[in-house]
Every structure is written in structure tokens, then in C-alpha cells.
Design a protein around this motif. Sequence first.
Motif, mmCIF file in Angstrom:
data_model
loop_
_atom_site.group_PDB
_atom_site.id
_atom_site.type_symbol
_atom_site.label_atom_id
_atom_site.label_comp_id
_atom_site.label_asym_id
_atom_site.label_seq_id
_atom_site.Cartn_x
_atom_site.Cartn_y
_atom_site.Cartn_z
ATOM 1 N N GLU A 52 0.853 -1.190 0.000
ATOM 2 C CA GLU A 52 0.000 0.000 0.000
ATOM 3 C C GLU A 52 0.882 1.231 0.000
ATOM 4 N N SER A 53 0.737 2.065 -1.025
ATOM 5 C CA SER A 53 1.613 3.229 -1.159
ATOM 6 C C SER A 53 0.920 4.541 -0.832
ATOM 7 N N SER A 54 -0.416 4.514 -0.657
ATOM 8 C CA SER A 54 -1.140 5.747 -0.370
ATOM 9 C C SER A 54 -2.279 5.465 0.614
ATOM 10 N N PRO A 55 -1.933 5.129 1.859
ATOM 11 C CA PRO A 55 -2.954 4.733 2.826
ATOM 12 C C PRO A 55 -3.732 5.922 3.383
ATOM 13 N N ALA A 91 -5.447 1.696 8.244
ATOM 14 C CA ALA A 91 -5.038 3.095 8.071
ATOM 15 C C ALA A 91 -3.874 3.455 8.985
ATOM 16 N N LEU A 92 -3.094 4.441 8.553
ATOM 17 C CA LEU A 92 -2.121 5.063 9.452
ATOM 18 C C LEU A 92 -2.888 5.791 10.545
ATOM 19 N N ASP A 118 1.908 15.661 9.333
ATOM 20 C CA ASP A 118 2.665 15.894 8.101
ATOM 21 C C ASP A 118 3.854 14.941 7.992
ATOM 22 N N ALA A 119 4.541 14.729 9.112
ATOM 23 C CA ALA A 119 5.710 13.846 9.087
ATOM 24 C C ALA A 119 5.297 12.411 8.776
ATOM 25 N N THR A 120 4.183 11.982 9.346
ATOM 26 C CA THR A 120 3.698 10.626 9.083
ATOM 27 C C THR A 120 3.321 10.462 7.615
ATOM 28 N N SER A 121 2.589 11.430 7.093
ATOM 29 C CA SER A 121 2.159 11.349 5.701
ATOM 30 C C SER A 121 3.358 11.349 4.761
ATOM 31 N N PHE A 124 5.253 7.793 5.221
ATOM 32 C CA PHE A 124 4.555 6.570 4.830
ATOM 33 C C PHE A 124 3.589 6.766 3.662
ATOM 34 N N GLY A 125 3.629 7.925 3.022
ATOM 35 C CA GLY A 125 2.820 8.142 1.831
ATOM 36 C C GLY A 125 1.342 8.311 2.089
ATOM 37 N N GLY A 126 0.975 8.941 3.205
ATOM 38 C CA GLY A 126 -0.429 9.129 3.544
ATOM 39 C C GLY A 126 -1.197 9.891 2.478
ATOM 40 N N ASP A 127 -2.432 9.490 2.265
ATOM 41 C CA ASP A 127 -3.275 10.080 1.231
ATOM 42 C C ASP A 127 -3.918 11.369 1.761
ATOM 43 N N PRO A 128 -3.587 12.537 1.216
ATOM 44 C CA PRO A 128 -4.181 13.789 1.693
ATOM 45 C C PRO A 128 -5.679 13.873 1.424
#
Length: 265
Positions: A52-55, A91-92, A118-121, A124-128
Motif C-alpha cells: 500500500e503506497s497511499s494509505p 489506516a495510518l 505531516d511527518a507521518t504522511s 509513509f505516503g499518507g493520502d491527503p
Amino acid sequence: MRLLLLGFVLSLLPVPAASAADGRIVPRTTELDGRSYTWQVFVPAAVLSGEESSPAVILFLHGAGQTGTDGVRQTEIGLPAVLRERPDFPALVVMPQTPRGAWWGTPEIERMALAALDATSAEFGGDPERTYLTGLSLGGYGTWALAYRHPERFAALVPVCGGITTRRTRMPVPDWHPAATHPEDPWAETARVVAGIPVWLFHGGEDRRVPSEESRRMVAALEAAGAQPKYTEYPGVGHDSWVPAYREEGLYEWLFSQRRSDPAR
């Protein structure tokens, strides 16, 4: 003797490893204005494995009982407790911590919480488009406060036993807060700003610490502003409505289906 022998044989067997479907909680630290803040983030197994690249991302704000500087107490109740029950959570989950005596609406704590998000996203590529905000009690107040200040950031809100106004002097109302800028109707002012964000509120019907009237008035204000909030009130439940709320059937399906309809809003 046979039982003893069986016990001995079983003791020699390897202990099963954690499931490959399990995520894990990892500690992180943020430095702001010369101060160090330790926080935690739950990382799903699919993210750890690279599948998963955009959780989706959830920013979770704890209650007053979990304040401190140990970086751990905020993982004890509410959504973090569900993560222990559901290590396959998809989810993160970002779990910052406020120092004692602080609350989520003050500028430095707000900056810290958003910096952790912001640091987590970034890491780990969090989905905005699927970034959500929730909190309980003090964190329920914080959910409204951060959403009021940054409505463009969140795809949905889940305030649990929170509110807008409070009689607690240890929770000062900042100058920008709707209870300060619009004391005649801070609920309507909050609703004016956040009406475009899907909301599911939770409260205990017998809450004596934060009256359920706080959530009821927000529901009415949101409806008057043209929104369609979801509201679940638990009859006979006191302040700890977070216990059933974060286990409510359909909550996460609803939450993860929400996306920011207009990133520029």
C-alpha cells in the motif's frame, strides 16, 4: 505423567510469530521551538510490506487523562485500544501527546499535532484526500478546534464526547476560538466553517463531564448550515462513550469512504 510429558513437548514448540497481516506502532519525535515531542504512529502491515503506497491517515487526539511527556499514555484508550484488538487496521493512525496543562487548541500544540501528521504522511505516503480527524473528550474539543482552524485538511471528523464551550478554567479559550469570537453562538460559527466536512458525532446520554447538549447543539447548528451530520448518543452511558464509539458498527466503512471533494476548499 502423560500430561507432564505433553506440557514439556509443547514448551519446546516455537512460539508463533506475529501475523503478516499485523501492523505495528512505532515511536517518532518532533522538535519544535527547541522542545521535543514524542508521539506514536500505527503503521498497517500493507504499508510496511510496500503493498500500500497511499494509505488513509487518521489524526487521533487523546483526552485529558492521557496528557504528559512519556509519549505512550495517549495509546491507552479510544481508537488506540481498537488497534490492539484489530492489528489488521488498514489506516495510518497518528497519536501525538499534549503536555499536562495544555490543550489541542493552543498554537504550539496545534503546530505539534499537525507536524506529526505531516511527518507521518511524508514518511509513509499518507493520502491527503483521505486524511481524517478524531478525538475524545479533550481531544473531542480539539477535533472541533483544529477543524475550525484548518477545514481544508480533513475529509471527515469523528468527535467523541467533545464540545465547543466549557466551564473548565484550565481549558482557556484562545482569541481565535469561536467561543471567544462569537460568544453569542459559537456552535453556529463552528458549523459555518466546517459544514462542508462530513461528521459523525458520538456522546453518552448520561455524560456529566461534558454534557451531551454540546453535541446536540452542534448537530442542530450543522443542520442549520445545510450539513447532514451523523449523530449517535448512547443512552445510559457516561463520559466514556469512546468505548462503544470506536467500535460502532459501520464507523470505519463510513469514514474511509469519505474523500475531500475539493482539495482547494
